[in-house]
Design an enzyme around this catalytic site. Sequence first.
Site, short mmCIF file in Angstrom:
data_model
loop_
_atom_site.label_atom_id
_atom_site.label_comp_id
_atom_site.label_asym_id
_atom_site.label_seq_id
_atom_site.Cartn_x
_atom_site.Cartn_y
_atom_site.Cartn_z
N LYS B 80 3.39 50.45 163.90
CA LYS B 80 4.73 50.75 163.38
C LYS B 80 4.74 50.54 161.86
O LYS B 80 4.12 49.60 161.35
CB LYS B 80 5.74 49.82 164.05
CG LYS B 80 7.20 50.11 163.71
CD LYS B 80 8.13 49.11 164.43
CE LYS B 80 9.60 49.40 164.15
NZ LYS B 80 10.50 48.42 164.82
N SER B 155 14.33 50.53 167.37
CA SER B 155 13.82 51.18 166.19
C SER B 155 12.36 51.61 166.27
O SER B 155 11.91 52.43 165.47
CB SER B 155 13.99 50.26 164.99
OG SER B 155 13.15 49.12 165.13
N SER B 179 14.19 46.45 169.84
CA SER B 179 13.48 47.57 169.22
C SER B 179 12.13 47.92 169.82
O SER B 179 11.56 48.96 169.50
CB SER B 179 13.29 47.30 167.72
OG SER B 179 14.47 47.59 167.01
#
Lengths: 480, 502
Positions: B80, B155, B179
């Site tokens: 990420k 997210s 997330s």
Amino acid sequence: MDYEAVIGLETHVQLKTKSKMWCGCANEFGAPPNTHVCPVCLGLPGVLPVANEEALRLTALTGLLLNCSLPPYAKFDRKNYFYPDMPKNYQVTQYDKPSAVTGYLEFEFNDSLARVRITRAHLEEDVGKNFHFDRNSGVDFNRAGVPLMEIVSEPDLTSAVMAYEYLNALKDILVYGGVSDCDMEKGMVRCDVNVSVRPKGQSELGAKIEIKNMNSFSGVRKALDYEIPRQIEVLKSGGKLIQSTRRWDDPAGITEEMRTKEFAHDYRYFPEPDLMPFQPTEAWLEEVSRRVIELPLARKRRFIRDYQLPAADAQTFVWDRPLGDYFESIAKQAKSPKAAANWVINNLRAKMTESGTTLADVKFQPPAILELIELVENGKISSRIAQDVFTEMFSAGESPAKIVEKKGLAQVSDTAAIEKFCDEAIAANPGPAADFRAGKTAALNFLKGQVMKLSKGKANPALAGEILERKLKAGMETGN
Amino acid sequence: MLNQLTLTELVARLARREVSSREATQACLDQIQRVDGQIRAFISYDAADAMAQAEAADKALASGQTHAQRPLLGVPIAIKDVIAAKGQPLNCGSKILGNFISPYDATVVEKLKAAGAIVFGRLNMDEFAMGSSTENSAFQVTHNPWDLSRIPGGSSGGSAAAVVADECIAALGSDTGGSIRQPAALCGCVGLKPSYGRVSRYGLVAFASSLDQIGCFGKQVRDAAIVLKAISGVDHRDSTSVPQPVPDYPAALTGDIKGLRLGLPKEYGLGSPGSAGVSPASAGGLDPEVKQAVEVALKHLQNLGAEIVEISLPHTDYAIATYYIIATAEASANLARFDGIRYGARVAGADPIELYSKTRGAGFGAEVKRRIILGTYVLSSGYYDAYYLRAQKVRTLIRQDFLSAFEKVDAIICPTSPTAAFKIGEKADDPLQMYLMDIFTISVNLAGICGISIPCGFTAWPKLPIGLQLLGKPFGEETILRVAHAYEQSTPWHKEKPPLAS
């Protein structure tokens, strides 16, 4: 109406640690810009602080040296404000749970002992340094993240000179305790001054005015010498003072307003989530307390009391702690500690300075100084010869007795030998001899000097005087 | 195709030297080429660097290194865009970092590399991890592999989508309020959020420091267990990491959950089969299909020998408000460093204040600005006690709710997300609706406990994954992995692939 000043100081001190507060970068002044930096002290995305244990210990140690109590729970907070020298745009500091609280500092002031209460000592991080060039600006982050301790005093100071003495006493303690080098030239100490004035006898405080970012003690004194009369003048002329922040313009010798309370920062403090609260253990506190040293003032007073030293000698042993310790190692056995102090300060220290050596290099054992004093006291050698013996001790490390014996420096107390020197001196100097007989007693000293010269300094001066006097007086009686 | 293998399968084949890391890595890169134009999970990736790492892994394998020594040797794992990897861009889904390249490795990246993984790619995310749909990325919108018109969750939407679309073998993400778990649920893979302090946060760009935790995405539970084992452990660079020994997580996957007590929070609006569930306000938005899938999963777990026990988490209704005070307060300080002075994008100004305001005005997106403003407000003088301080007290109560519950049960079971994936743009203008997507995940971060989301079915039409969430006590990852694994291995859901992937 008479007015009085009420002054409190917030003193920021860079701590003497090897590395910075949150990272392993060197805590070192004077390196080329941005060479002691890493992702952590540059505030790069994703980094985390890890508290420097030694900085925590030095803050606790300061607390102990300033008679503070050390709370069982301390924590760090974020103080939010934007400034280009702040890598994270928040400063990590201890807001409401500092490492040390409620102590005091004592120092000599106006021939008595002043006591100023200490509110707190807390730990935080220093910021970088801005530089402005012709067309742009730069920031050096070498200083960013250097451990910084803030010592806050109660408003117990009443004059510029008292504030100055407080700062000097504080500095002495911090340097003495190994907490900070307090090198003003290197910006290791900075000060915020809070000052207000009020009519004498009034208990309520006047409007607090803060003079920020002073970087010298004499600057603090000068700023207060300006600011206190200024405030009094405002009140006397019917004006009103409001809480505000000012800055000291050193070249101009004035303070000027930066902002008033209305525009004060809202720092939005909140607990630093990246650091755990600090809860010192018994063992940790024990370790710190072992580092507590005798305070400079206490040491000075003890030296005066225990060894009957003059204040100046005691002060010398406070400044030069190893020399003081050296002195103490022999002072207890000394018949006259004052004589020992003289030898240590006037001879030993002078020789070391001259040769660029330290106590570790001294070749003789400390008690040798006592032996030397003893030789003089017993009349074995004269004080003059003692100087030579000391020089020999210092260069070769032999015991004074051995040097005296080897070099034949023992004082001549053999009457026959001295009589012979006296006869020679009188014979060679008929003028002074006649002067003495004519009543000029000072001439005896000249003749005594001649005897010492003839004996190469070894004649017992007292004996020489006696014999000379007897011979000259005898001459008068017989009419010679 | 090698990119479709689970991590466990790939490791077995690499160990037997049937395949090379280069082949596996190339297969992932090929898949990215093939599908990422539609999925848009990757912001960027360096194919040559990935292949160079794969080559090094193959050499290590050839020289006799084993997966016992380096459990991830040769396995392509994508990251990420909020986790620092040396020499790779670090943008956090934001414009404000400009062309920032990280000069250092996050601890988890170091650990992955030490374990032999091929660390590659920057996965899309909501800007600074603020969002539940990945629509807040300044770079691109990531599409759900099951339905390209829908969001992948957020997210860590890029991480979930990339794993489900077989563009990588596993991925790292971060979880501040759901997330990892929510996009895992919405995309149909395994998403594990470890306990706070289990995994070092050094190198994770902070959104809310006291809530953030790095975790992993896998195609099956065992994969997540292997990655978790590799990235866990105390770190001298993170004072909030905990010196708790790292268990052998894969060894905890015994398949046996007989006698385990699973708690069903009555406040979450679910009924265990046979009991009448209550439906309080907080569960009002629970989609009937999700509710049904989770209830069926409960029955299944009972059949496997687990006991379902009703528990109470009385402060549930305060979780979202508490979260949005604490998270935004911390974010307002954490994001202050993005000022254009030292790195990242800069918009010039006449003085520093103007430079800050122009740089931050241009660099941050709307949601990030909204949260910075909220956080600044709740910390302001005069409001601190009413908001931040009170929120911290409620947070303690929420944690206490969970700790009390864990005195009675071994794990807690609930949905991951109240609904399946919604349409792109559907909630973009309604931040409050978006915040409610985290209703079942957010308390976990406030309490600092661990949670995992695993697939437990699909909606009927369109066919969209539904996630089941298991919550464990602090450092109780072994238990939730064991339950998740037992459930997974006895259900078909994890074997389903979106049509696009194959």
